[in-house]
Design an enzyme around this catalytic site. Structure first.
Site, mmCIF file in Angstrom:
data_model
loop_
_atom_site.group_PDB
_atom_site.id
_atom_site.type_symbol
_atom_site.label_atom_id
_atom_site.label_comp_id
_atom_site.label_asym_id
_atom_site.label_seq_id
_atom_site.Cartn_x
_atom_site.Cartn_y
_atom_site.Cartn_z
ATOM 1 N N TYR A 20 16.793 5.184 122.990
ATOM 2 C CA TYR A 20 17.559 5.928 121.975
ATOM 3 C C TYR A 20 19.068 5.889 122.199
ATOM 4 O O TYR A 20 19.845 6.274 121.334
ATOM 5 C CB TYR A 20 17.078 7.383 121.837
ATOM 6 C CG TYR A 20 17.200 8.248 123.083
ATOM 7 C CD1 TYR A 20 18.431 8.657 123.576
ATOM 8 C CD2 TYR A 20 16.059 8.678 123.737
ATOM 9 C CE1 TYR A 20 18.529 9.450 124.704
ATOM 10 C CE2 TYR A 20 16.138 9.480 124.864
ATOM 11 C CZ TYR A 20 17.373 9.866 125.346
ATOM 12 O OH TYR A 20 17.461 10.638 126.466
ATOM 13 N N GLU A 21 19.482 5.406 123.368
ATOM 14 C CA GLU A 21 20.924 5.261 123.603
ATOM 15 C C GLU A 21 21.457 3.986 122.944
ATOM 16 O O GLU A 21 22.653 3.706 123.004
ATOM 17 C CB GLU A 21 21.214 5.205 125.100
ATOM 18 C CG GLU A 21 21.007 6.526 125.809
ATOM 19 C CD GLU A 21 21.163 6.397 127.318
ATOM 20 O OE1 GLU A 21 22.269 6.605 127.824
ATOM 21 O OE2 GLU A 21 20.159 6.074 127.989
ATOM 22 N N ASN A 49 8.738 22.100 128.079
ATOM 23 C CA ASN A 49 8.720 22.925 126.846
ATOM 24 C C ASN A 49 7.422 22.667 126.093
ATOM 25 O O ASN A 49 6.745 21.666 126.329
ATOM 26 C CB ASN A 49 9.903 22.538 125.950
ATOM 27 C CG ASN A 49 9.878 21.061 125.589
ATOM 28 O OD1 ASN A 49 10.291 20.209 126.404
ATOM 29 N ND2 ASN A 49 9.367 20.741 124.421
ATOM 30 N N ALA A 88 10.701 14.163 131.847
ATOM 31 C CA ALA A 88 10.514 15.486 131.253
ATOM 32 C C ALA A 88 9.667 15.268 130.009
ATOM 33 O O ALA A 88 9.843 14.268 129.315
ATOM 34 C CB ALA A 88 11.864 16.069 130.873
ATOM 35 N N SER A 90 15.162 13.362 133.400
ATOM 36 C CA SER A 90 16.060 14.473 133.058
ATOM 37 C C SER A 90 15.893 15.660 133.983
ATOM 38 O O SER A 90 14.775 16.159 134.165
ATOM 39 C CB SER A 90 15.763 14.986 131.646
ATOM 40 O OG SER A 90 16.136 14.060 130.703
ATOM 41 N N HIS A 137 21.694 13.055 133.914
ATOM 42 C CA HIS A 137 21.383 11.773 134.553
ATOM 43 C C HIS A 137 22.610 11.291 135.325
ATOM 44 O O HIS A 137 23.691 11.177 134.756
ATOM 45 C CB HIS A 137 21.006 10.715 133.503
ATOM 46 C CG HIS A 137 19.664 10.927 132.888
ATOM 47 N ND1 HIS A 137 18.595 10.112 133.150
ATOM 48 C CD2 HIS A 137 19.221 11.868 132.050
ATOM 49 C CE1 HIS A 137 17.546 10.545 132.474
ATOM 50 N NE2 HIS A 137 17.901 11.618 131.793
ATOM 51 N N HIS A 170 17.997 20.344 124.407
ATOM 52 C CA HIS A 170 18.043 19.540 125.640
ATOM 53 C C HIS A 170 18.371 20.428 126.838
ATOM 54 O O HIS A 170 17.895 20.188 127.948
ATOM 55 C CB HIS A 170 19.063 18.411 125.472
ATOM 56 C CG HIS A 170 19.108 17.459 126.627
ATOM 57 N ND1 HIS A 170 17.984 16.784 127.103
ATOM 58 C CD2 HIS A 170 20.133 17.053 127.429
ATOM 59 C CE1 HIS A 170 18.332 16.020 128.132
ATOM 60 N NE2 HIS A 170 19.617 16.168 128.349
ATOM 61 N N HIS A 181 17.722 4.706 128.282
ATOM 62 C CA HIS A 181 16.807 5.047 127.186
ATOM 63 C C HIS A 181 17.012 4.116 126.005
ATOM 64 O O HIS A 181 18.121 3.661 125.729
ATOM 65 C CB HIS A 181 17.057 6.493 126.707
ATOM 66 C CG HIS A 181 16.789 7.516 127.748
ATOM 67 N ND1 HIS A 181 17.760 7.953 128.614
ATOM 68 C CD2 HIS A 181 15.661 8.194 128.061
ATOM 69 C CE1 HIS A 181 17.239 8.862 129.434
ATOM 70 N NE2 HIS A 181 15.959 9.030 129.114
ATOM 71 N N MET A 196 10.207 10.655 125.578
ATOM 72 C CA MET A 196 10.987 9.559 124.978
ATOM 73 C C MET A 196 11.285 8.449 125.972
ATOM 74 O O MET A 196 12.256 7.711 125.803
ATOM 75 C CB MET A 196 12.311 10.109 124.441
ATOM 76 C CG MET A 196 12.166 11.265 123.465
ATOM 77 S SD MET A 196 13.775 11.958 123.049
ATOM 78 C CE MET A 196 13.292 13.470 122.212
ATOM 79 N N SER A 197 10.473 8.326 127.005
ATOM 80 C CA SER A 197 10.796 7.313 128.032
ATOM 81 C C SER A 197 9.519 6.817 128.697
ATOM 82 O O SER A 197 8.430 6.935 128.137
ATOM 83 C CB SER A 197 11.709 7.942 129.091
ATOM 84 O OG SER A 197 10.992 8.923 129.833
HETATM 85 N N1 HPA Z 1 9.505 15.879 122.947
HETATM 86 C C1 HPA Z 1 9.958 14.672 123.317
HETATM 87 N N2 HPA Z 1 10.549 14.452 124.477
HETATM 88 C C2 HPA Z 1 10.691 15.473 125.309
HETATM 89 C C3 HPA Z 1 10.249 16.759 124.991
HETATM 90 C C4 HPA Z 1 9.632 16.979 123.729
HETATM 91 O O1 HPA Z 1 9.201 18.086 123.366
HETATM 92 N N3 HPA Z 1 10.545 17.566 126.053
HETATM 93 C C5 HPA Z 1 11.145 16.784 126.974
HETATM 94 N N4 HPA Z 1 11.237 15.513 126.536
#
Ligand code: HPA
Length: 270
Positions: free
Chosen positions: A83-84, A233, A111, A28, A59, A245, A81, A209-210
């Site tokens: 989750y997609e 973050n 990320a 990302s 992406h 996001h 992903h 998440m990846s």
């Molecule tokens: N959690 C999960 N996935 C992420 C995060 C997060 O805080 N930041 C970027 N991808």
């Protein structure tokens, strides 16, 4: 195997059978890595037989073949992903293809959220191990012994040598490269405060998440893997913030240049 052959035949027809030295997966907000690379060969995922398509903002959905510091690189601009709604097998299929195109080295980027105040948004972290909290594994299913073994060892999923190279390159560039454990969730919801607390207790430093499915498959294929997280973050509850996001994409953009410099330097040394 027919599907794999079809994918390889199509890519080879576009690249003139180019042998890839290293593959890179951009996460990302890291698309800026390819800014200024104008002379490569670009193939949209939707044109590649066997690839699924990606719909996530930030992406690009393109495979780029280009030279970086004298090495033939294949760059996935965007990943698939879980989750997609894609299967674990589908999201890791490109890794098998990259290996069969010749790549013995894989650089994964993502990320990630920080589970500890000492990892600050904008920091880059080299993943030295992971916790697979996705509840499944991309190697589930019938095994193709020509690709890898049924029960792969996971003691060095992330190459120690590549981490050392990354640390040295970071030092030369004045980048404070962190190192730690990544925990992967399926997403797409961010974590609750209780989950964040639990992940810290389990020994994780960052969450995302990846990447873990890709790293498991790369290890199975005996590719040397380096995975770099861009910390975008603080995870839920670490500071008093809500997650979006867009925030993830913004930090990716503003710190992307640092990641780009680091990866290019690493490639020159592998
Ligand atoms: N959690 C999960 N996935 C992420 C995060 C997060 O805080 N930041 C970027 N991808």
């Amino acid at each position: 195997m027919d599907k794999i052959k079809q994918t390889l035949d199509y890519i080879n027809s576009q690249t003139n059978d180019l042998k890839v030295d290293a593959a890179i997966v951009l996460g990302s907000g890291l698309g800026c890595f390819c800014d200024g690379i104008d002379d490569g060969i670009k193939i949209k995922y939707e044109q590649i037989p066997g690839f699924c398509s990606t719909s996530i903002k930030g992406h690009k959905g393109e495979l780029l073949f280009c030279q970086i510091n004298g090495k033939n690189c294949a760059i996935m601009q965007g990943r698939f992903h879980y989750y997609e709604g894609n299967s674990m097998q589908d999201i890791t299929y490109p890794i098998k293809i990259l290996k069969l195109l010749g790549a013995n080295t894989l650089i994964i980027t993502n990320a990630a959220g920080s589970l500890d105040k000492k990892y600050i948004p904008g920091d880059i972290l080299a993943i030295n191990d992971h916790i697979n909290f996705m509840g499944t594994n991309p190697l589930v299913g019938k095994n193709d012994e020509t690709l890898g073994e049924r029960f792969p060892d996971m003691s060095e999923c992330y190459s120690k040598r590549l981490i050392e190279i990354a640390k040295k390159c970071a030092k030369d560039l004045g980048i404070d490269l962190k190192e730690g454990v990544y925990v992967a969730t399926t997403g797409p919801s961010y974590e609750t405060k209780a989950e964040v607390k639990a992940f810290k207790i389990l020994g994780a430093d960052v969450v995302g998440m990846s990447s873990v499915p890709e790293a498991i498959v790369a290890n199975y294929l005996k590719m040397k893997t380096l995975a770099l997280s861009m910390i975008t973050n603080y995870a839920t509850g670490i500071k008093d913030n809500k997650l979006s996001h867009n925030e993830v994409l913004e930090i990716g953009k503003s710190s992307g240049a640092k990641m780009t410099k680091l990866i290019k330097s690493i490639i020159s040394k592998i």
